[in-house]
Design an enzyme around this catalytic site. Sequence first.
Site, PDB file in Angstrom:
ATOM      1  N   HIS A 149     -13.370  32.935  25.375  1.00 34.42           N
ATOM      2  CA  HIS A 149     -13.477  31.498  25.071  1.00 34.42           C
ATOM      3  C   HIS A 149     -12.646  30.650  26.028  1.00 34.42           C
ATOM      4  O   HIS A 149     -12.834  29.436  26.102  1.00 34.42           O
ATOM      5  CB  HIS A 149     -13.031  31.245  23.625  1.00 34.42           C
ATOM      6  CG  HIS A 149     -14.000  31.786  22.613  1.00 34.42           C
ATOM      7  ND1 HIS A 149     -14.838  30.983  21.880  1.00 34.42           N
ATOM      8  CD2 HIS A 149     -14.290  33.055  22.255  1.00 34.42           C
ATOM      9  CE1 HIS A 149     -15.588  31.734  21.098  1.00 34.42           C
ATOM     10  NE2 HIS A 149     -15.278  33.005  21.298  1.00 34.42           N
TER      11      HIS A 149
ATOM     12  N   ASP B 110      -9.388  24.044  30.716  1.00 30.95           N
ATOM     13  CA  ASP B 110      -9.959  24.353  29.406  1.00 30.95           C
ATOM     14  C   ASP B 110     -11.189  25.218  29.593  1.00 30.95           C
ATOM     15  O   ASP B 110     -11.976  24.960  30.511  1.00 30.95           O
ATOM     16  CB  ASP B 110     -10.373  23.042  28.708  1.00 30.95           C
ATOM     17  CG  ASP B 110     -10.119  23.075  27.214  1.00 30.95           C
ATOM     18  OD1 ASP B 110     -10.180  24.170  26.644  1.00 30.95           O
ATOM     19  OD2 ASP B 110      -9.873  21.998  26.623  1.00 30.95           O
TER      20      ASP B 110
HETATM   21  O1  F6P Z   1     -10.091  28.628  22.120  1.00 27.99           O
HETATM   22  C1  F6P Z   1      -9.045  29.488  22.160  1.00 27.99           C
HETATM   23  C2  F6P Z   1      -8.449  29.774  20.786  1.00 27.99           C
HETATM   24  O2  F6P Z   1      -7.394  30.686  20.884  1.00 27.99           O
HETATM   25  C3  F6P Z   1      -9.426  30.356  19.800  1.00 27.99           C
HETATM   26  O3  F6P Z   1      -9.585  31.744  19.888  1.00 27.99           O
HETATM   27  C4  F6P Z   1      -8.814  29.897  18.527  1.00 27.99           C
HETATM   28  O4  F6P Z   1      -9.738  29.814  17.492  1.00 27.99           O
HETATM   29  C5  F6P Z   1      -8.231  28.529  18.871  1.00 27.99           C
HETATM   30  O5  F6P Z   1      -7.919  28.592  20.230  1.00 27.99           O
HETATM   31  C6  F6P Z   1      -7.049  28.132  18.016  1.00 27.99           C
HETATM   32  O6  F6P Z   1      -5.918  28.907  18.345  1.00 27.99           O
HETATM   33  P1  F6P Z   1      -4.944  29.581  17.278  1.00 27.99           P
HETATM   34  O7  F6P Z   1      -5.779  30.508  16.451  1.00 27.99           O
HETATM   35  O8  F6P Z   1      -3.913  30.286  18.086  1.00 27.99           O
HETATM   36  O9  F6P Z   1      -4.395  28.460  16.459  1.00 27.99           O
END
Ligand code: F6P
Length: 462
Positions: free
Chosen positions: A157, A363
């Site tokens: 992602h 990003d």
């Molecule tokens: O987009 C990257 C990401 O790490 C996703 O995998 C995740 O859902 C989101 O950002 C939020 O991050 P975290 O789970 O660390 O709060």
Amino acid sequence: MARLIAVSNRVPKPGERYTSGGLSVALRNALERRGGLWLGWSGQIQDETVSEPRVTTQRAHNVDYVTVDLTKRDEEEYYNGFANRALWPLFHHRPGLTEFARRDMAGYYRVNQTFARILAPLVQPDDVIWVHDYHLIPLASELRSLGLKNRMGFFLHIPWPAQELFSILPNHARLAINLINYDLVGFQTKPHMDNFITYLKDEMDTKVEGGELEAFGRRTQLGVFPISIDTQEFIQFARAPRSAIARRLEHSLEGKILALSVDRLDYSKGIPQRIEAIGRFLELYPEYKSRFTALQVAPTTREAIPEYAEINREVAEAAGRINGRFGDIDWAPIRYVNKSIGRSALAHLYRAAKIGVVTPLRDGMNLVAKEYIAAQDPENPGVLVLSRFAGAAKELRGALLVNPYDIDGVAHALRSACEMPLDERLSRFLPMYAHLKKFNVHRWTDDFLSALMREPQLALTA
Ligand code: F6P
């Protein structure tokens, strides 16, 4: 139809339908259609003295939600440590913030082994396994070492970094080999995939042809699958009668131009630079004083990590400085809130904003940019100011593309957005709107899964 197994660091709650983002909704939809299983961390911490991780299974609408509790040490080493202090900053081109510790790396592999050990007995021979994001790169290797031969796909992602940066990681070759254990590896954009291919060619002397690489007796398909949103759902949210929060906002604006930004409070999002650019805009174009309001919504995240505490402080100081310098007794240019807002209310805020300001320093995709477009009034749309370093910039060509490090450039773009006549707003907006209607998150899920199921795994003879 083959059963789908999804694995991600976080798993949404079985009943939670609209609060956890487009990806969860889309994956859940695909899982419910095929029947499936979703495994990940419960978000809960269990006592170190308990020898086996606590696993909870809940079944809803044809899907088993299997969540695993981690220990404090797991959380520190795997999540806060290797995933978010080594991989996250490096993959976002911030080597200066990267903290590498062998202890964290061991914790990262240990948690991946734990997930594999819990998942393996639940997998049936024709299940298809789809693993998400940088927390779980080694999962296929761990599952294969337990004897699983299923089709396995991985989607990243976040960006894949340039070769020089990736090779800073002491275990870079191991991680790259971990990825080769998948049948399909998906990236958000072509430049991210090209970075990986360059690395494979230069560091591992691996041949990549037609998006397929051959190495270590396996063939792995690489592909670009830009993630998207549930566009129709956002359009409907934005058309529904305005929520109380949107009415409060519009009332408080008293006709001022609203520039809206919504981000997790993360250093990759470029929030301090954006606030500086708002200050520069007011300095260069003082006629907008009292006529312009920037709203920054930024829920805090990953707070145990020092760099996140630091960005929290930095953003609060920057907003205070600009408000102190340009504000007046009855007007502050920047409104800054640390809470998260539900998706349907957010759609109304996007629609109320004449300008969407999405300026991350780097990003993977940035779904806020896509949500902003989907929520606009198609007859009188706003203007998206978008960082050229967000994956979304590859698709949303009608945005005002900016370099977020160029404070003057962003200030000028804000002015252009404020002044842009309706015909130009429409000619920029309509192709982006049509694109998002076609390339929505359901299309993304279907494209990835059909690519994963297309190629049978070919074991090469040595
Ligand atoms: O987009 C990257 C990401 O790490 C996703 O995998 C995740 O859902 C989101 O950002 C939020 O991050 P975290 O789970 O660390 O709060």
